[in-house]
Structure formats: C-alpha cells, structure tokens
Scaffold this motif. Structure first.
Motif, PDB file in Angstrom:
ATOM      1  N   LYS A  89       0.804  -1.216   0.000  1.00 23.61           N
ATOM      2  CA  LYS A  89       0.000   0.000   0.000  1.00 23.61           C
ATOM      3  C   LYS A  89       0.838   1.267   0.000  1.00 23.61           C
ATOM      4  CE  LYS A  89      -4.089  -2.020   2.205  1.00 23.61           C
ATOM      5  NZ  LYS A  89      -5.042  -1.891   3.329  1.00 23.61           N
ATOM      6  N   ALA A 112      -5.427  14.981  -6.762  1.00 21.10           N
ATOM      7  CA  ALA A 112      -6.334  13.848  -6.941  1.00 21.10           C
ATOM      8  C   ALA A 112      -5.664  12.525  -6.589  1.00 21.10           C
ATOM      9  CB  ALA A 112      -6.834  13.821  -8.392  1.00 21.10           C
ATOM     10  N   PHE A 113      -4.379  12.362  -6.999  1.00 25.51           N
ATOM     11  CA  PHE A 113      -3.687  11.093  -6.745  1.00 25.51           C
ATOM     12  C   PHE A 113      -3.431  10.892  -5.248  1.00 25.51           C
ATOM     13  CE2 PHE A 113       0.140   8.406  -6.446  1.00 25.51           C
ATOM     14  CZ  PHE A 113      -0.304   7.297  -7.149  1.00 25.51           C
ATOM     15  N   GLN A 114      -2.971  11.923  -4.554  1.00 27.52           N
ATOM     16  CA  GLN A 114      -2.673  11.777  -3.125  1.00 27.52           C
ATOM     17  C   GLN A 114      -3.936  11.586  -2.296  1.00 27.52           C
ATOM     18  OE1 GLN A 114      -0.045  14.958  -1.857  1.00 27.52           O
ATOM     19  NE2 GLN A 114       1.724  13.712  -2.412  1.00 27.52           N
ATOM     20  N   LYS A 115      -5.038  12.107  -2.793  1.00 25.89           N
ATOM     21  CA  LYS A 115      -6.313  11.879  -2.097  1.00 25.89           C
ATOM     22  C   LYS A 115      -6.686  10.401  -2.147  1.00 25.89           C
ATOM     23  CE  LYS A 115     -11.099  13.513  -1.944  1.00 25.89           C
ATOM     24  NZ  LYS A 115     -12.107  14.423  -2.572  1.00 25.89           N
ATOM     25  N   LYS A 116      -6.383   9.767  -3.277  1.00 29.78           N
ATOM     26  CA  LYS A 116      -6.711   8.348  -3.439  1.00 29.78           C
ATOM     27  C   LYS A 116      -5.640   7.441  -2.862  1.00 29.78           C
ATOM     28  CE  LYS A 116      -8.525   5.137  -6.893  1.00 29.78           C
ATOM     29  NZ  LYS A 116      -8.997   4.980  -8.294  1.00 29.78           N
ATOM     30  N   TYR A 117      -4.350   7.847  -2.968  1.00 28.88           N
ATOM     31  CA  TYR A 117      -3.244   7.026  -2.485  1.00 28.88           C
ATOM     32  C   TYR A 117      -2.343   7.873  -1.575  1.00 28.88           C
ATOM     33  CZ  TYR A 117      -4.729   4.103  -6.414  1.00 28.88           C
ATOM     34  OH  TYR A 117      -5.465   3.335  -7.287  1.00 28.88           O
ATOM     35  N   LYS A 282      -0.041   1.726  -9.945  1.00 24.47           N
ATOM     36  CA  LYS A 282      -1.201   2.500  -9.496  1.00 24.47           C
ATOM     37  C   LYS A 282      -1.225   3.872 -10.158  1.00 24.47           C
ATOM     38  CE  LYS A 282      -3.200  -0.369  -6.671  1.00 24.47           C
ATOM     39  NZ  LYS A 282      -4.543  -0.932  -7.034  1.00 24.47           N
ATOM     40  N   PHE A 286      -4.028   5.267 -12.667  1.00 22.90           N
ATOM     41  CA  PHE A 286      -4.696   6.512 -12.325  1.00 22.90           C
ATOM     42  C   PHE A 286      -4.678   7.483 -13.507  1.00 22.90           C
ATOM     43  CE2 PHE A 286      -4.415  10.888 -10.734  1.00 22.90           C
ATOM     44  CZ  PHE A 286      -5.573  10.966  -9.974  1.00 22.90           C
ATOM     45  N   HIS A 290      -8.126   8.602 -15.420  1.00 18.22           N
ATOM     46  CA  HIS A 290      -8.641   9.929 -15.083  1.00 18.22           C
ATOM     47  C   HIS A 290      -8.150  11.074 -15.950  1.00 18.22           C
ATOM     48  CE1 HIS A 290     -10.513   8.403 -11.401  1.00 18.22           C
ATOM     49  NE2 HIS A 290      -9.419   7.701 -11.227  1.00 18.22           N
TER      50      HIS A 290
END
Length: 298
Positions: A89, A112-117, A282, A286, A290
C-alpha cells in the motif's frame, strides 16, 4: 567488483568530471578516484582517460559503462520488488516533468492522486523533456511526461493530452491582426525559443527548416513567463502550446493560430522491459483512467 564501484564509475562517465560526480555522490574527490581506480585494477584495464580536460571513457570504458547501467538497474529492481512485498500500500515514485507540463497539470494530478493514495510519495524532477527521456532510459526516473516524439522501441507510451502550438506577438507587431500564419511567414522574425532540453525547441527548429529557412533565434530561455515578457516588450515572437499561450498578457499580446497545425502531444513514458513497482502501476492506472482522455479539457 561491487555495485558501489559501478555507481561511482557511471556517474563520472555521465558528468565527464570527477569533481562534479563527487559533488553529486556526496563523497570527496580522492575517495571517488580511489573507488574508480580499484574497479580498473580489478578489471585490469583503463576505463577513463584522465589526460584531457574532461574525463572521457576509453573503448573498454564504453563497454563497461553500458553493462554497468544494466547491472545497476537490475539491483534497483530487486529492491523495488522486495519493497513491494513488504508493503503493497506504500511506495515511492520518481517522475520527470518539463516545467510547461508541470504548470498546467501537476497540481491537479497530485491533489487527486494523493487523495486516493495518501501513502504513495511522488518525487518530481522538473526538467526538459529531452532530459526526462534520457533519465527514464537510464533508470534514474521511473517515468516521465514528455512531448512526442519518443522512441517507441525504448519506451512504453501512455497518451496524456494533445494541443496545438500557437504564435504570440506584440499587439503592434505587423502580424498581430492575422487570424493565422504559416511558418514561412515567420522567416524574417526574431524568435524567442525554449532551451534545447525542451523537445519543443527541436520541433520549432525542424518546422522552420521544413518551411525552407533557418530560425533567427534572438533569445533562449527555460522560463515561459520570461519569454512572454520579452514578447510584451516587442523583442521577438514566440511559439507556445495553446494552454501556455492563453496565460499570456492579452492586453499587450495577440495569439495567432499556426497552419498547418503543429501538434503538442504529451505522453507519459516508462522504459520498456523495466520492472514497475506496485506504486508505479497504481500511478499509470490513475493517469489512464482519469487524465489520458480528459487532460486537454482541464
């Protein structure tokens, strides 16, 4: 022979200088020289010609350099695989991105990426596209955003966005009232170009040659806003990607289409055959889901 010796040797080869390589590696020059000399002694051959002002590879050095890069990459990939096994993870990604692309897209991508990962860390190397390609190929970066073309035999390409290149001129320039221009119309113009580590630099020069003339280069810079300010003072013309052209001061500058269209195609590249970490996969997923079809509307 150990990996540290190969890392030190390849850095000297890249920098063509023991002094510069020592600074980058954070070691003293005598230490670096000793390690490289040990490698030469083990291989029983001279790898670097020290008789010139710059340190250049011998024929044997060229062979060792090519194999050393592959060995270093293999060792890095072993570490990546083990890191993935320990914690799927989390992870780190090193990517390259030209400043033009960074200005337009990176903040929104990162948000957007850091919000998801949130546990994946991205390290950004903000450099010209030509250097991004070189560092991705050499394994110094996991991937990067570049303007095409990129050698498809060396890289896997993930399309990101496509725009057109537009001309910006001062409002008092003779071409200012034109709706469109051809490259041949720019034959006598003083051009303000991005530096040669930008793919757009090479592309504009090639377009000028295709139109039958050599570009009259008045100034070169790596900063789009500085080039734009030069145009504001009517010191030359510039060719910008559409999204950057829109950022110009339209009180002083007119934006004109170029025909035939010069595309500004951006892709995310990774080296063919190189191991991709869980974090990298990932990120690619992403971008594909997106941004690859929507980035041009951001």
């Amino acid at each position: 022979m150990d990996v540290k010796q190969l890392i030190y040797f390849t850095e000297v080869a890249k920098q063509q200088s023991f002094t510069k390589a020592a600074t980058i590696l954070h070691v003293t020059q005598p230490t670096l020289s000793k390690v490289v000399k040990q490698l030469e002694n083990e291989l029983k051959t001279i790898l670097i010609d020290r008789s010139q002002r710059i340190s250049v590879l011998t024929d044997a050095g060229e062979v060792v350099y090519e194999h050393a890069l592959k060995i270093i990459q293999m060792v890095d990939e072993v570490h990546l695989v083990l890191d993935d096994l320990e914690n799927l993870k989390k992870g780190q990604i090193k990517i390259g991105m030209p400043p033009l692309i960074g200005i337009l897209f990176f903040p929104e991508i990162m948000l957007a990426f850091q919000k998801k990962y949130p546990d994946i860390t991205i390290t950004l190397d903000e450099i010209g596209a030509n250097i991004v390609k070189e560092r991705v190929f050499n394994g110094q970066l996991d991937g990067g955003f570049v303007m095409l073309p990129a050698h498809e035999e060396d890289f896997d390409l993930l399309p990101f966005t496509t725009e057109t290149v537009q001309l910006i001129v001062h409002k008092e320039h003779p071409l200012a009232q034109r709706k469109s221009v051809t490259m041949h119309d720019l034959k006598e113009e003083k051009m303000l170009l991005f530096s040669d580590d930008f793919t757009l630099h090479d592309r504009i020069l090639a377009e000028c040659q295709h139109a039958g003339f050599e570009a009259n280069i008045a100034f070169i810079s790596s900063q789009w806003d500085f080039i734009s300010q030069m145009v504001e003072h009517n010191l030359g013309i510039a060719l910008f990607p559409q999204s950057i052209a829109k950022k110009a001061n339209t009180q002083l500058i007119n934006i004109i289409d170029v025909t035939p269209v010069i595309p500004w195609e951006i892709s995310f590249i990774t080296k063919k055959g190189r191991y991709k970490s869980h974090a990298m996969l990932k990120f690619l997923q992403f971008i594909s889901n997106h941004y690859s079809t929507t980035a041009s509307t951001l």
